[in-house]
Write an enzyme that holds these catalytic residues in place. Structure first.
Site, mmCIF file in Angstrom:
data_model
loop_
_atom_site.group_PDB
_atom_site.id
_atom_site.type_symbol
_atom_site.label_atom_id
_atom_site.label_comp_id
_atom_site.label_asym_id
_atom_site.label_seq_id
_atom_site.Cartn_x
_atom_site.Cartn_y
_atom_site.Cartn_z
ATOM 1 C CB ALA A 60 -6.600 5.464 -7.496
ATOM 2 C CG HIS A 83 0.898 5.124 -6.412
ATOM 3 N ND1 HIS A 83 -0.373 5.131 -5.870
ATOM 4 C CD2 HIS A 83 0.998 3.961 -7.100
ATOM 5 C CE1 HIS A 83 -1.007 4.031 -6.231
ATOM 6 N NE2 HIS A 83 -0.194 3.304 -6.964
ATOM 7 C CD GLN A 91 -3.222 -5.588 -13.703
ATOM 8 O OE1 GLN A 91 -2.433 -5.334 -14.606
ATOM 9 N NE2 GLN A 91 -2.935 -5.315 -12.439
ATOM 10 C CD GLN A 117 10.779 -4.363 -1.004
ATOM 11 O OE1 GLN A 117 10.551 -4.444 0.201
ATOM 12 N NE2 GLN A 117 11.996 -4.220 -1.496
ATOM 13 C CG LEU A 122 -0.342 4.259 2.162
ATOM 14 C CD1 LEU A 122 0.777 5.202 1.769
ATOM 15 C CD2 LEU A 122 -1.648 5.023 2.303
#
Length: 333
Positions: free
Chosen positions: A29, A34, A61, A149, A185
């Site tokens: 996605a 990214h 996860q 981050q 984002l």
């Protein structure tokens, strides 16, 4: 550049390597955040190196009741974005390629840091995250791996794992990418309705309020330190009409609450207001922590810190954070 889609580690290992291999790990996605990671990886790898983007929705996860089944899977679009951003390879393994024989019995344990904040809200999440990161580091064999981050606690834990377990890889953190309205984002932003998105802006709004309070305190402390408490100086300041400003700077700089407490208070005010919106923001946590272990900092703390927030708007859970630095007297350096 044409990006190659590979499904197995054998295919990846068979590729000829020249230069550095930089890896960006994702759950697909893909969005502009990214893309920024991939472009940064391209710059690090250089023209002779290789950029590998992993696309794998890791079941380990996701906890009970979380959004594993509805997590977006958009491989065709991911390939297009990866190619535009400079990736050489998209490595998209099946679950049984990453976990042959089923879920692994031996896993990485995140330790005490993994039980705080996100770990407290999502038990077992970081154990699953570190396990798949370790697996993907072995499968992709990079020289450098890049992470956003925005997931500050995840990044801190990966760095700790690599250091503690002697992984031979460099870890690079890339600053958070935001939309024009300030929202960080995230692949989960697509779940928000228009009204929910307006409420969700309180996450970044709270962080920016805390950041602004921190900057104001920093400026006041800096001014206070520039004004020695001597009679001659006071008389000189008075003569040019600055004595009151200097006194105010000293008073505000030493006021209680100040420092970290004031930063928290400024952020919490925004979140409290958002809790009364329609739809409301349901706060999970607001924390001002030491990034080395993600424990809350005290008012006498000096060094790097992270102001982090997590909240739910409707059915969507979002996280965000900003870095701050506290120096002498609790001010930023």
């Amino acid at each position: 550049m044409t990006t190659t889609l590979l499904r197995t580690a054998g295919e990846l290992h068979a590729r000829a390597r020249a230069g550095r291999r930089a890896v960006v790990m994702t759950m697909g996605a893909l969005h502009e955040g990214h893309a920024t990671l991939i472009r940064t990886a391209r710059g690090i790898a250089g023209p002779d190196g290789e950029v590998v983007v992993t696309v794998f929705v890791n079941p380990l996860q996701f906890g009970k009741g979380e959004d594993l089944d509805r997590y977006p899977r958009t491989l065709d679009a991911d390939l297009e974005l990866a190619e535009r951003s400079g990736a050489d390879v998209v490595f998209a393994p099946a679950v049984d390629e990453v976990y042959p024989g089923g879920e692994p019995q031996v896993r990485i344990t995140a330790g005490p840091m993994g039980e705080r904040l996100e770990g407290a809200s999502r038990p077992g999440h970081f154990d699953g995250m570190l396990t798949v990161v370790a697996k993907l580091l072995h499968l992709t064999r990079p020289d450098v791996a890049l992470y956003g981050q925005k997931d500050a606690q995840q990044l801190a834990l990966i760095r700790r794992m690599v250091r503690d377990l002697n992984f031979g890889v460099e870890i690079v953190g890339v600053p958070t990418v935001r939309e024009e309205d300030g929202l960080a984002l995230s692949s989960r932003n697509r779940y928000l309705s228009a009204a929910e998105r307006r409420t969700a802006l309180a996450l970044s709004g709270a962080l920016f309020a805390g950041q602004d309070r921190h900057a104001a305190q920093e400026a006041l402390r800096a001014r206070a330190r520039e004004v020695p408490a001597t009679r001659a100086r006071a008389e000189a300041l008075s003569a040019i009409g600055e004595s009151r400003a200097a006194a105010d700077a000293h008073a505000v700089a030493t006021a209680v609450p100040g420092g970290p407490a004031a930063v928290r208070a400024a952020a919490r005010q925004v979140l409290d207001e958002a809790a009364r919106l329609d739809p409301p923001l349901a706060l999970d946590y607001l924390a001002l922590v030491d990034p080395s272990d993600f424990t809350e900092i005290g008012d006498d703390f000096t060094g790097d810190a992270v102001l982090a927030v997590a909240a739910r708007v409707g059915a969507t859970r979002l996280i965000d954070n900003v870095p701050l630095t506290f120096g002498s007297f609790g001010a930023a350096s």
